[in-house]
Write a protein that holds these residues in place. Structure first.
Motif, mmCIF file in Angstrom:
data_model
loop_
_atom_site.group_PDB
_atom_site.id
_atom_site.type_symbol
_atom_site.label_atom_id
_atom_site.label_comp_id
_atom_site.label_asym_id
_atom_site.label_seq_id
_atom_site.Cartn_x
_atom_site.Cartn_y
_atom_site.Cartn_z
ATOM 1 N N MET A 1 0.618 -1.006 0.307
ATOM 2 C CA MET A 1 0.123 -0.187 -0.051
ATOM 3 C C MET A 1 1.265 1.380 0.095
ATOM 4 S SD MET A 1 -2.655 -0.870 0.728
ATOM 5 C CE MET A 1 -4.781 -0.430 1.168
ATOM 6 N N ASN A 2 0.527 2.116 -1.041
ATOM 7 C CA ASN A 2 1.168 3.126 -1.052
ATOM 8 C C ASN A 2 -0.139 4.985 -0.684
ATOM 9 O OD1 ASN A 2 2.826 1.726 -2.409
ATOM 10 N ND2 ASN A 2 3.954 3.355 -2.646
ATOM 11 N N LYS A 3 0.695 5.593 0.677
ATOM 12 C CA LYS A 3 -0.128 6.802 0.785
ATOM 13 C C LYS A 3 0.724 8.109 -0.090
ATOM 14 C CE LYS A 3 -1.316 8.442 4.893
ATOM 15 N NZ LYS A 3 -1.386 8.677 6.063
ATOM 16 N N ILE A 4 -0.025 8.960 -0.546
ATOM 17 C CA ILE A 4 0.435 9.945 -1.128
ATOM 18 C C ILE A 4 -0.799 11.599 -0.571
ATOM 19 C CG2 ILE A 4 1.196 9.897 -3.080
ATOM 20 C CD1 ILE A 4 -1.406 10.532 -4.100
ATOM 21 N N LYS A 5 -0.785 12.830 -0.618
ATOM 22 C CA LYS A 5 -0.986 13.498 0.081
ATOM 23 C C LYS A 5 -1.435 14.523 -1.491
ATOM 24 C CE LYS A 5 -0.619 15.058 4.431
ATOM 25 N NZ LYS A 5 0.096 15.801 5.191
ATOM 26 N N ILE A 6 -2.309 14.935 -1.368
ATOM 27 C CA ILE A 6 -2.639 16.053 -2.844
ATOM 28 C C ILE A 6 -3.733 16.762 -2.653
ATOM 29 C CG2 ILE A 6 -1.587 13.600 -4.395
ATOM 30 C CD1 ILE A 6 -5.159 13.391 -5.253
ATOM 31 N N CYS A 7 -3.269 17.455 -3.741
ATOM 32 C CA CYS A 7 -4.704 18.865 -3.602
ATOM 33 C C CYS A 7 -5.193 19.075 -5.017
ATOM 34 C CB CYS A 7 -3.236 20.248 -2.923
ATOM 35 S SG CYS A 7 -4.389 21.289 -2.815
ATOM 36 N N LEU A 8 -6.314 18.937 -4.665
ATOM 37 C CA LEU A 8 -7.040 19.081 -6.057
ATOM 38 C C LEU A 8 -7.645 20.222 -6.392
ATOM 39 C CD1 LEU A 8 -9.627 16.040 -5.580
ATOM 40 C CD2 LEU A 8 -7.091 16.147 -6.884
ATOM 41 N N TYR A 9 -7.354 21.335 -7.670
ATOM 42 C CA TYR A 9 -7.918 22.556 -8.035
ATOM 43 C C TYR A 9 -9.300 21.950 -8.572
ATOM 44 C CZ TYR A 9 -3.382 23.271 -5.969
ATOM 45 O OH TYR A 9 -2.566 23.634 -5.116
ATOM 46 N N PHE A 10 -10.395 22.877 -8.100
ATOM 47 C CA PHE A 10 -11.865 22.992 -9.158
ATOM 48 C C PHE A 10 -12.024 23.776 -9.989
ATOM 49 C CE2 PHE A 10 -13.576 18.327 -7.116
ATOM 50 C CZ PHE A 10 -12.166 17.735 -6.361
ATOM 51 N N PRO A 11 -12.370 23.532 -11.252
ATOM 52 C CA PRO A 11 -12.695 25.165 -11.831
ATOM 53 C C PRO A 11 -14.145 24.774 -11.190
ATOM 54 C CG PRO A 11 -11.977 22.826 -13.549
ATOM 55 C CD PRO A 11 -11.769 22.676 -11.900
ATOM 56 N N PRO A 12 -14.967 25.811 -11.867
ATOM 57 C CA PRO A 12 -15.962 26.477 -11.072
ATOM 58 C C PRO A 12 -16.976 25.096 -11.676
ATOM 59 C CG PRO A 12 -15.191 28.527 -12.200
ATOM 60 C CD PRO A 12 -14.027 27.099 -12.835
ATOM 61 N N ASN A 13 -16.863 24.888 -12.769
ATOM 62 C CA ASN A 13 -17.874 23.811 -13.704
ATOM 63 C C ASN A 13 -18.167 22.480 -13.281
ATOM 64 O OD1 ASN A 13 -15.399 24.137 -15.528
ATOM 65 N ND2 ASN A 13 -16.041 23.373 -16.951
ATOM 66 N N LYS A 14 -16.572 22.026 -12.101
ATOM 67 C CA LYS A 14 -16.333 21.174 -12.372
ATOM 68 C C LYS A 14 -16.967 20.824 -10.603
ATOM 69 C CE LYS A 14 -14.549 19.652 -15.683
ATOM 70 N NZ LYS A 14 -14.963 18.073 -16.654
ATOM 71 N N VAL A 15 -16.802 22.136 -10.108
ATOM 72 C CA VAL A 15 -17.170 21.257 -8.598
ATOM 73 C C VAL A 15 -18.696 21.036 -8.133
ATOM 74 C CG1 VAL A 15 -16.431 23.591 -7.025
ATOM 75 C CG2 VAL A 15 -18.924 23.263 -8.519
ATOM 76 N N THR A 16 -18.941 20.255 -9.052
ATOM 77 C CA THR A 16 -20.113 18.728 -8.827
ATOM 78 C C THR A 16 -19.906 17.677 -9.033
ATOM 79 O OG1 THR A 16 -22.133 19.489 -10.758
ATOM 80 C CG2 THR A 16 -22.063 20.670 -9.104
ATOM 81 N N VAL A 17 -18.405 17.406 -9.810
ATOM 82 C CA VAL A 17 -17.822 15.704 -10.314
ATOM 83 C C VAL A 17 -18.139 15.313 -9.079
ATOM 84 C CG1 VAL A 17 -16.840 14.519 -11.385
ATOM 85 C CG2 VAL A 17 -17.156 16.766 -12.219
ATOM 86 N N PRO A 18 -18.623 14.029 -8.797
ATOM 87 C CA PRO A 18 -18.469 13.088 -7.588
ATOM 88 C C PRO A 18 -17.280 12.137 -8.055
ATOM 89 C CG PRO A 18 -20.023 12.221 -9.144
ATOM 90 C CD PRO A 18 -19.617 13.339 -9.891
ATOM 91 N N LEU A 19 -15.838 13.487 -7.331
ATOM 92 C CA LEU A 19 -14.768 12.315 -7.157
ATOM 93 C C LEU A 19 -14.868 11.780 -7.170
ATOM 94 C CD1 LEU A 19 -12.987 13.567 -9.445
ATOM 95 C CD2 LEU A 19 -11.141 13.915 -7.653
ATOM 96 N N SER A 20 -15.122 11.829 -5.832
ATOM 97 C CA SER A 20 -15.112 10.783 -4.197
ATOM 98 C C SER A 20 -15.361 9.476 -4.422
ATOM 99 C CB SER A 20 -14.508 11.413 -2.472
ATOM 100 O OG SER A 20 -15.765 11.918 -2.733
ATOM 101 N N TYR A 21 -15.878 9.403 -4.927
ATOM 102 C CA TYR A 21 -17.206 8.227 -4.975
ATOM 103 C C TYR A 21 -16.480 7.451 -5.823
ATOM 104 C CZ TYR A 21 -20.445 5.015 -6.974
ATOM 105 O OH TYR A 21 -21.293 4.505 -7.915
ATOM 106 N N HIS A 22 -15.802 7.953 -7.144
ATOM 107 C CA HIS A 22 -15.634 6.903 -8.265
ATOM 108 C C HIS A 22 -13.883 6.892 -7.940
ATOM 109 C CE1 HIS A 22 -18.561 7.893 -10.903
ATOM 110 N NE2 HIS A 22 -18.529 9.085 -11.323
ATOM 111 N N LEU A 23 -13.073 6.892 -7.365
ATOM 112 C CA LEU A 23 -11.284 6.738 -6.950
ATOM 113 C C LEU A 23 -11.721 6.122 -5.638
ATOM 114 C CD1 LEU A 23 -10.507 10.489 -6.131
ATOM 115 C CD2 LEU A 23 -9.549 8.843 -7.588
#
Lengths: 389, 135
Positions: free
Chosen positions: B1-23
């Motif tokens: 298992m690996n672990k990383i820390k990331i910062c995501l930058y959502f453009p205004p039209n993407k804030v509704t994408v259910p990203l975490s669900y898919h990940l």
């Protein structure tokens, strides 16, 4: 009514029989035994603080060069020091900035380097006189090869101070630390219930000549501090609810220890210095003891909006140090994080060290030769016109 | 298992994408959200730890990119020189995640690297210069 004199208390210290507690410890002791019994038993209460205190600096005497020089301009590691005092005396102020490194290094760092025993570059210029012919000198000094080196701090140990916040939409960089926009945080600076002048609110035992712990050495209260404002509003317990009394302190730089005195840089504001101060309060009577039993919940200050760039900043609310220490307070119905700027951890260490020094007989109490004033009108600096106005 | 820390930058039209669900569902990734600043119709910022198999993390990052969301992997850490610290608490005034905390009883500073967002605000707010960043 219990009455003790300085002489009686010092006699007990010399015999190793004095009972000494810190201003934190006295609170529980009074709760357990009551004021009268505690005043009978306890002889000394130690107080302490370790916070940034800008109004500090050191007098240095470099000794005479051959040929001699009457220094009129002095730099220490490129930090200007005031040299308008005789020939080889200078005063290095803590907040003075380096001419080459700017805000990275300043007078406070020079003082810290001297205490550590480091070599410091001395550069001085003069106009030359018949008795002091040399016009320029560059050499290195340290605390062993100079003569006197003593801190003389015009304003230390503020009795109380404002808490700071920021209502604007910009981050503010202040002597109260970084203040985040839109009431993003509140900062404050005190050791509260352990703080010297909050434990002696009417200056009954702390006065001119009081022996103190300063920066790890023994020093003295030299005078009332600058901006000493005893007429500040006070609560029913006589404790001021804002910036009030201050002390001018003196102490031997050569005896100091950087565990208790540290240079500090506040981003985009400038340089300051943490000074560790410990002051013993002799329990001469029950009233003095009662005052030392004060708790953070009984000490109040006001939160001011530092985005108002005026000396007449509006107070947002009154708050106790108990609330501030809890980590959050409510401001305009919003929960806001609070953070101290003064180290209570080190202040507690100092109060314990002072307690041990007194118990061992290494630190004897002194009776003030004069009291600090309880009346003093604070002036402001106004833009004045004519020379006789 | 690996672990990383990331910062995501959502453009205004993407804030509704259910990203975490898919990940989580498609790539079997464990997400630990550390900081979220998302507002409808505005840009958003999300900082999180991502734990999973190396190849799944790589696939997940590719998926994020395909959604038009930019990301930055934190490859820096904050170093606290504890022996030089005086525990004044000035850094806690600016720490957004609570990684830097003063004990309410002992008044000593603690630093939880896991909670740290590596925002670097503590570095400049420390009057004694005991915080730094390492790559």
């Amino acid at each position: 009514m219990i009455k003790k004199s300085f002489e009686e208390i010092n006699e007990k210290i010399k015999k190793g029989k004095a009972v000494i507690v810190t201003a934190d410890e006295i609170i529980d002791l009074v709760a357990e035994k009551g004021i009268k019994k505690a005043a009978q038993e306890v002889d000394v209460v130690t107080t302490a603080t370790f916070g940034p205190m800008c109004s500090s600096g050191a007098f240095l005497n470099f000794g005479h060069s051959d040929p001699p020089i009457k220094m009129s301009k002095v730099w220490l590691n490129d930090v200007p020091a005031y040299a308008g005092i005789a020939a080889v005396d200078a005063y290095i102020g803590a907040t003075e900035l380096s001419e080459t490194k700017g805000m990275e290094y300043g007078g406070a760092h020079v003082i810290e380097d001297l205490i550590k025993g480091k070599n410091v570059k001395l550069h001085a210029k003069s106009y030359g006189t018949d008795c002091y012919p040399l016009k320029e000198i560059t050499t290195f000094i340290n605390k062993k090869n100079i003569n006197q080196a003593f801190l003389f701090n015009p304003r230390n140990a503020y009795q109380n101070y404002a808490a700071a916040t920021n209502s604007s939409d910009k981050t503010l960089y202040t002597y109260m630390g970084t203040l985040l926009p839109d009431y993003g945080n509140v900062t404050y600076s005190t050791s509260g219930q352990l703080s010297p002048l909050l434990n002696d609110p009417e200056y009954r035992t702390i006065g001119i000549g009081t022996r103190i712990f300063i920066g790890g050495a023994q020093g003295y209260v030299a005078w009332e501090g600058t901006q000493h404002n005893p007429e500040q509003n006070r609560g029913t317990n006589k404790v001021p609810i804002g910036a009030a009394g201050t002390l001018t302190l003196i102490g031997d730089l050569k005896q100091m220890n950087t565990n208790f005195i540290r240079a500090a840089v506040y981003e985009k504001y400038g340089i300051s210095i943490f000074i560790g101060i410990g002051i013993p309060i002799p329990i001469l009577d029950e009233d003095i003891l009662e005052k030392t039993a004060i708790k953070d919940s009984q000490i109040f200050t006001n939160v001011y909006d530092y985005s108002v760039q005026s000396r007449k900043r509006p107070a947002i609310r009154s708050v106790s140090y108990e609330e501030l220490r809890s980590g959050t307070i409510k401001l305009n119905n919003k929960k806001v994080s609070t953070a101290p700027l003064s180290s209570l951890k080190v202040a507690r260490e100092i109060a314990q060290i002072l307690k041990k020094q007194i118990a061992k007989g290494d630190f004897v109490l002194t009776q003030p030769v004069a009291h600090l004033p309880l009346k003093n009108k604070m002036n402001t600096l106004d833009i004045r016109g004519g020379k006789d106005e | 298992m690996n672990k990383i820390k990331i910062c995501l930058y959502f453009p205004p039209n993407k804030v509704t994408v259910p990203l975490s669900y898919h990940l989580i569902k498609n790539f079997d990734l464990q997400l630990n959200i550390l900081h979220a600043d998302i507002d409808l119709a505005k840009t958003g910022k999300l900082i999180m730890d991502v734990l999973g198999e190396k190849k799944n993390i790589e696939k997940g990052l590719k998926f994020i990119e395909q959604q038009g969301i930019k990301y930055k992997i934190f490859n820096k850490t904050i170093i606290w020189q504890e022996d030089k610290c005086i525990h004044c608490g000035a850094c806690t005034a600016v720490c957004p995640s609570g990684a830097l905390k003063l004990g309410t009883i002992d008044c000593m500073l603690t630093f939880d690297k896991e909670e740290c967002l590596v925002c670097e605000l503590c570095i400049k707010s420390c009057p004694l210069n005991v915080m730094s960043v390492a790559f």
